[in-house]
Design an enzyme around this catalytic site. Structure first.
Site, mmCIF file in Angstrom:
data_model
loop_
_atom_site.group_PDB
_atom_site.id
_atom_site.type_symbol
_atom_site.label_atom_id
_atom_site.label_comp_id
_atom_site.label_asym_id
_atom_site.label_seq_id
_atom_site.Cartn_x
_atom_site.Cartn_y
_atom_site.Cartn_z
ATOM 1 C CB VAL A 145 -0.976 -0.007 1.204
ATOM 2 C CG1 VAL A 145 -1.712 1.314 1.316
ATOM 3 C CG2 VAL A 145 -1.957 -1.160 1.086
ATOM 4 C CB CYS A 146 3.696 2.355 2.106
ATOM 5 S SG CYS A 146 2.838 2.357 3.690
#
Length: 142
Positions: A70-71
């Site tokens: 996600v990051c």
């Protein structure tokens, strides 16, 4: 039996995010002055918010873990749209609790052209009420 107790990763992530948002309500409102901080970037230089805001608009992007899916997607999306931030005279700063050494590798691998700051002691994330006290996807406390 395993399938009955298995919770999909995306569902765990959604539950974790909802729980964190409920616990970390921020007192900051639009128009408030952002709390100052001084953190180290990947070149071991001190970066202060007060110094930055005197030069340009500032986008603070807090992210919990370098190299997580996600990051990585989020920061690469910012990287791919830097022209939009430039048009707004905005300096983008990523802040993570990772060490400056891990962030340096992440920055190089993903070709991120903006500063990543290490909040290894977690003081700034606490100040902004964005700290993950736990990472329940993997039963990690931090």
């Amino acid at each position: 039996m395993l399938k009955e107790s298995f919770t999909p990763y995306s569902e765990k992530l959604r539950e974790s995010t909802q729980r964190r948002k409920a616990l970390n309500k921020t007192n900051l409102e639009i128009g408030d002055n952002a709390p100052d901080f001084t953190l180290y970037n990947t070149n071991h230089e001190e970066i202060s918010l007060n110094d930055l805001i005197n030069k340009s608009n500032v986008v603070l992007l807090f992210f919990p873990l370098a190299f997580s899916d996600v990051c990585t997607n989020e920061l690469c999306s910012i990287r791919d749209n830097m022209n939009k931030y430039s048009k707004l005279n905005a300096t983008v700063i990523g802040i993570s609790v990772d060490s400056m050494f891990a962030l340096k590798k992440f920055q190089e691998d993903k070709q991120l052209q903006f500063d990543l700051l290490s909040d290894f002691n977690k003081d700034t994330a606490r100040k902004y009420h964005v700290l993950y006290e736990d990472f329940p996807l993997f039963n990690m406390k931090g």
